[in-house]
Design a protein around this motif. Structure first.
Motif, mmCIF file in Angstrom:
data_model
loop_
_atom_site.group_PDB
_atom_site.id
_atom_site.type_symbol
_atom_site.label_atom_id
_atom_site.label_comp_id
_atom_site.label_asym_id
_atom_site.label_seq_id
_atom_site.Cartn_x
_atom_site.Cartn_y
_atom_site.Cartn_z
ATOM 1 N N TYR A 192 0.842 -1.199 0.000
ATOM 2 C CA TYR A 192 0.000 0.000 0.000
ATOM 3 C C TYR A 192 0.882 1.256 0.000
ATOM 4 O O TYR A 192 0.576 2.244 -0.652
ATOM 5 C CB TYR A 192 -0.907 -0.051 1.231
ATOM 6 N N ALA A 193 2.017 1.172 0.709
ATOM 7 C CA ALA A 193 2.924 2.317 0.785
ATOM 8 C C ALA A 193 3.909 2.353 -0.375
ATOM 9 O O ALA A 193 4.844 3.147 -0.372
ATOM 10 C CB ALA A 193 3.674 2.290 2.121
ATOM 11 N N PRO B 169 -2.976 6.003 -5.850
ATOM 12 C CA PRO B 169 -2.047 6.930 -5.199
ATOM 13 C C PRO B 169 -1.192 6.177 -4.179
ATOM 14 O O PRO B 169 -1.595 5.128 -3.692
ATOM 15 C CB PRO B 169 -2.968 7.909 -4.472
ATOM 16 N N ILE B 170 -0.031 6.700 -3.878
ATOM 17 C CA ILE B 170 0.843 6.111 -2.862
ATOM 18 C C ILE B 170 1.008 7.148 -1.753
ATOM 19 O O ILE B 170 1.256 8.324 -2.039
ATOM 20 C CB ILE B 170 2.227 5.775 -3.467
ATOM 21 N N PRO B 171 0.856 6.749 -0.485
ATOM 22 C CA PRO B 171 1.006 7.707 0.612
ATOM 23 C C PRO B 171 2.298 8.514 0.444
ATOM 24 O O PRO B 171 3.351 7.953 0.142
ATOM 25 C CB PRO B 171 1.084 6.809 1.845
ATOM 26 N N GLY B 172 2.168 9.805 0.637
ATOM 27 C CA GLY B 172 3.284 10.704 0.367
ATOM 28 C C GLY B 172 3.053 11.480 -0.919
ATOM 29 O O GLY B 172 3.615 12.558 -1.103
ATOM 30 N N ASP B 173 2.205 10.942 -1.831
ATOM 31 C CA ASP B 173 1.817 11.693 -3.029
ATOM 32 C C ASP B 173 0.948 12.870 -2.572
ATOM 33 O O ASP B 173 -0.074 12.662 -1.912
ATOM 34 C CB ASP B 173 0.996 10.822 -3.998
ATOM 35 N N LYS B 174 1.364 14.051 -2.976
ATOM 36 C CA LYS B 174 0.658 15.267 -2.544
ATOM 37 C C LYS B 174 -0.753 15.346 -3.120
ATOM 38 O O LYS B 174 -0.942 15.081 -4.305
ATOM 39 C CB LYS B 174 1.441 16.489 -3.017
ATOM 40 N N LEU C 273 -3.432 13.610 -2.982
ATOM 41 C CA LEU C 273 -4.120 12.454 -3.573
ATOM 42 C C LEU C 273 -4.669 11.494 -2.524
ATOM 43 O O LEU C 273 -4.986 10.363 -2.835
ATOM 44 C CB LEU C 273 -3.147 11.676 -4.467
ATOM 45 N N SER C 274 -4.782 11.939 -1.297
ATOM 46 C CA SER C 274 -5.044 10.971 -0.240
ATOM 47 C C SER C 274 -6.374 10.247 -0.446
ATOM 48 O O SER C 274 -7.295 10.755 -1.055
ATOM 49 C CB SER C 274 -5.050 11.667 1.112
ATOM 50 N N TYR C 275 -6.428 9.025 0.057
ATOM 51 C CA TYR C 275 -7.651 8.217 -0.001
ATOM 52 C C TYR C 275 -7.574 7.217 1.134
ATOM 53 O O TYR C 275 -6.525 7.068 1.774
ATOM 54 C CB TYR C 275 -7.771 7.505 -1.349
ATOM 55 N N VAL C 276 -8.689 6.538 1.380
ATOM 56 C CA VAL C 276 -8.686 5.487 2.382
ATOM 57 C C VAL C 276 -8.854 4.148 1.668
ATOM 58 O O VAL C 276 -9.878 3.899 1.025
ATOM 59 C CB VAL C 276 -9.815 5.688 3.417
#
Lengths: 576, 280
Positions: free
Chosen positions: A264-265, A410-415, A417-420
């Motif tokens: 996921y990361a 999206p990958i966490p850290g991508d500005k 673009l957050s999602y759950v």
């Protein structure tokens, strides 16, 4: 007359070092130019209990562990009793004459007593009984002593000169003892033929680990379990220096959980396990399927159910791999048939996981992960891993409906673009939804990816007659034995062929249907190492034709002879 | 947008009116804001229960996983990308019942994760069964027919026994103080656990009781002494102490991993790797 190949079995209680001796012999044989194929079986206990190591060597290619041994080396009376009746007619028993006395043998059996213990004691190293046996074995069928010595020196190099010297000396005593008897060599194996370049000697678990490395795997988490642990051990050697993480977790649930989190990361993540651990992973496989997380899972199958027979092989997790877990969670299932497959299918698994954002299961088994054989060196240019489709600012939602079912991730850290990511049913943005239409559409989207993936999968491979009367469909580690069994049938005059399946879910239904509907075909056999005939049932569920089940559930692989005998039996039954 | 509000998504929480979790949400956003973090640098992993929906109400990255497995997934995320701020969110059932084993190993590894346990002493999402932290005073309405016969679990004492490297208790009814605790826990390098008393208005309304008994730990308390911390956490008292019980600064797993391995630059090619399998 030299024989094309020879089957050697070393049998002793565990802890005698027959594995080490067998592996040194294997390396020496490869050095001479022969091909080899190993099989071993042992009890779950670390010391004591019957175990054996089987090595088949001869001209390239050697595709299976073979049938009954030509030579059996036994270290004690128990091993003699357990194995001597498996000896090929006219075969040779090499035994420790210090610990076994009064063997009469059987008609046609050659007996060669060698004082393993006293010769080992002579060099002041009682534990070197295995090296005495190894020297005797080399003399018995003409492996030059210098080739053997090189293997012993390499094997014990990190134990210091004293250990190397004593082991070499012990093997020499065994070798000379047999040579002085005047009867050796008892066997002569065909010369290896011209040297084939670029071959490597490797086990299944090493090939899987190397495949993961080549595919760019940079995160591996697992929990120790027989027989999957060596994959973790191999990866903990090769991943960290290149920046990868190898983590031993507290159980299989957390192992797959950590791998899912890492993927996921943004990592390329894998876990490896066997039966009981695989069962524990089911809920998490559903999560990866639902949340659309790329993930590679190796299941080195062993005899089940429950604790079963931890050190014995079986092909009984097929149903679990395809259907296991609650709800309907699409996942890709692949099965290596050869050691080369162990490498390339692992590479493929990563490519599929990244592209289709779903769990990919590699169904290996005890027999294939522990098998050692030579294969052509793996080729870098055959490795292509697509980058996962990444979201950009302005991309539609994380779970956006697309024709392929694949949505940008999206990958966490991508500005911005957050999602759950979530195991709850969700709409295109990832928000929880119990809307009837959403559940139907999202389930369909997830299964659409599975359908799309079929085009990227390795199609079945075919061997044998082009107009077969007997067809055999197999999967996984039995490939070599089936292929040799088909050869034997062809030599006998039966038009036989086999179709070996490498991708189990989704499965190449079209190719299978075409194979089954060949006009020449009179019978279809599906050999499997399980009780219920799981692939046969799966094929029947897809094509509506029930193959003849040929199942074996003894914890042991098929021999080519068994495949041939069954083919012959069915063939003769049909002619009646 | 400025201030804590920039951490909130446009989804409205689905919690009951008067649920303690609102206070945690407020405190959490304020803590992230006070640390100057941007939402995209933060991942919140949640389990199953009323707390499970927490990431949905945030603008951070989130992962709503299965029941009890917050810590393994959070561990994978942090090790895959140590530059992320990783926060785990569980209820008391998720953390201490089904997921209890993972706390031991998160403590052993000391990966830099902040673990917030929304402790309402009941299984609220399944309508009020007893949970590991239910006691006679904080007793769920829909308890077993024969009453509560199991001893409650003391999360603080157990976390200290496990040597979790930062152990605190907060109260959702004191979001200012809670926000400071969360900020401290995130700043702490290593595995931190905050047991947050968060009353369930519907199935286990302890608001008045907790308000009456809650008290902040005084400045004279030294949280670095493990034995004293354990004594303090297990002492018989009518108070419910809020604050930092225990801190043990020690290297994180990600730091140890980095130090244990000499990286090869560039990493060896497949061809080089295969050399080990050649027989010459």
């Amino acid at each position: 007359m030299p024989t094309r190949d020879i089957v050697i079995r070393l049998a002793a209680g565990t802890g005698e070092g027959i594995q080490v001796a067998g592996e040194i012999l294997a390396v020496s044989a490869v050095r001479i130019g022969w091909d080899i194929f190993t099989f071993r079986t042992y009890p779950a206990e670390i010391r004591g209990g019957p175990s054996y190591f089987q090595l088949r060597l001869g001209r390239i290619p050697i595709l299976s562990q073979g049938g009954d041994p030509d030579i059996i080396v036994v270290f004690d009376e128990d091993s003699y009793r357990a194995h001597s009746h498996h000896l090929k007619p006219g075969g040779l028993i090499i035994y420790d004459s210090d610990s076994i006395s009064g063997i009469k043998g059987m008609p046609g059996m050659k007996l060669l007593g060698v004082p393993f213990s006293s010769l080992a004691n002579k060099v002041g190293f009682p534990r070197a009984r295995n090296m005495v046996a190894l020297g005797a074995l080399a003399a018995a069928f003409g492996i030059p002593i210098d080739k053997l010595e090189l293997g012993i020196k390499e094997r014990f190099a990190d134990r210091g000169e004293d250990v190397v010297g004593k082991n070499v000396a012990a093997s020499r005593l065994g070798f000379s003892f047999v040579m002085e008897g005047g009867e050796a060599p008892f066997y002569s194996v065909s010369p290896p033929g011209p040297k084939v370049e670029d071959r490597i000697l490797i086990t299944g678990y090493q090939a899987i680990a190397l495949g993961a490395y080549a595919a760019g795997c940079n995160f591996f988490a697992a929990y120790p379990i027989t027989p999957a642990t060596p994959i973790m051990e191999e990866l903990s050697r090769i991943l960290p220096p290149s920046g990868g993480v190898v983590l031993q977790m507290e159980d299989e649930i957390s192992a797959i959980g950590a791998a899912i989190g890492a993927s996921y990361a943004g990592a390329r993540a894998m876990t490896a396990t066997s039966g009981p651990g695989f069962s524990l992973m089911m809920e998490m496989i559903g999560l990866a399927s639902m949340a659309e997380i790329p993930l590679v899972i190796v299941d080195a199958q062993r005899a089940g159910p429950s604790t079963g027979m931890p050190t014995k092989t079986e092909q009984s997790d097929l149903n679990t791999a395809i259907y296991g877990g609650h709800g309907e969670a699409p996942r890709i299932v692949l099965a290596p048939g050869t050691i080369a497959d162990c490498f390339y299918i692992t590479v493929k698994a990563f490519a599929l996981a990244e592209k289709y954002q779903m769990p990919v299961i590699i169904l290996a088994d005890m027999a294939i992960v522990q098998r050692m054989t030579t294969v052509p060196a793996f080729r870098e240019e055959r490795i292509q891993i697509p980058e996962r489709i990444r979201a950009r600012p302005g991309s539609p939602g994380r779970y956006a409906m697309t024709d392929s079912g694949i949505s940008p991730m999206p990958i966490p850290g991508d500005k911005g673009l957050s999602y759950v990511a979530t195991g709850l049913e969700h709409d295109e943005r990832g928000h929880p939804s119990y809307d009837p239409a959403v559940h139907e559409a999202m389930t369909s989207k997830r299964f659409r990816k599975l359908r799309m993936a079929l085009d990227d999968l390795i199609p079945p491979v075919r061997y044998g007659a082009l107009d077969p009367e007997i067809g055999i469909i197999g999967w996984g580690s039995t490939e070599g034995a089936i292929r040799e069994g088909v050869e034997m049938a062809l030599n006998y005059g039966i038009k036989a062929s086999s179709l070996h399946i490498k991708s189990l879910n989704p499965i190449h239904i079209h190719e299978i249907r075409r194979y089954i509907s060949q006009p020449s075909l009179k019978a279809l056999i599906v050999p499997e190492l399980n009780f219920t005939g799981q692939l046969a049932d799966f094929i029947e569920s897809k094509v509506g034709i029930a193959p003849i089940k040929f199942t074996k559930v003894q914890g042991l692989p098929f021999s080519p002879q068994e495949i041939f005998e069954e083919t012959k039996r069915i063939y003769e039954e049909m002619r009646l | 947008m400025k201030g804590p509000e920039r951490m909130r998504s446009d989804l409205e929480p689905i919690w009951c009116h008067g649920c303690g979790n609102y206070g945690i949400l407020r405190a959490f956003c304020k803590a992230l804001d006070s640390l100057g973090l941007d939402p995209y640098e933060v991942v919140v992993v949640s389990g199953i229960g009323c707390s499970g929906r927490f990431p949905g109400f945030l603008k951070t990255y989130g992962f709503h996983v299965v029941h009890g497995r917050v810590l393994p997934v959070a561990t994978g995320i942090k090790l895959a990308n140590p530059s992320l701020t990783v926060v785990g969110v569980s209820g008391d059932g998720d953390a201490f019942a089904i997921g209890g084993n993972h706390i031991i190993h998160a403590a052993r590894r000391n990966v830099d994760i902040t673990y917030l346990v929304f402790d309402n002493s009941t299984y609220a999402q399944t309508r009020g069964q007893a949970s590991p932290t239910s006691d006679e005073e904080r007793f769920p309405r829909h308890a077993l027919p024969y009453g509560l016969i199991e001893m409650p679990f003391n999360p603080i004492a157990v976390a200290i026994a496990y040597d979790v490297s930062f152990v605190a208790r907060g109260f959702s009814g004191d979001p200012e103080f809670l926000s400071d605790l969360i900020a401290e826990a995130i700043k702490h390098k290593g595995f931190s656990l905050i047991d947050i008393i968060s009353p369930c208005i519907t199935f286990n309304n302890t608001w008045d009781m907790v308000r009456r008994r809650a008290e902040r730990i005084g400045p004279e308390y030294d949280p670095t002494d493990r034995v004293k911390a354990f004594e303090f956490a297990t002492a018989r008292t009518d108070k419910i102490y809020m604050g930092i019980f225990y801190v043990n600064e020690r290297p994180t797993l990600e730091k140890k991993l980095k130090m244990a391995v000499r990286r090869m630059e560039p990493p060896p090619s497949l061809k080089e790797m295969m050399k080990g399998f050649e027989v010459s």
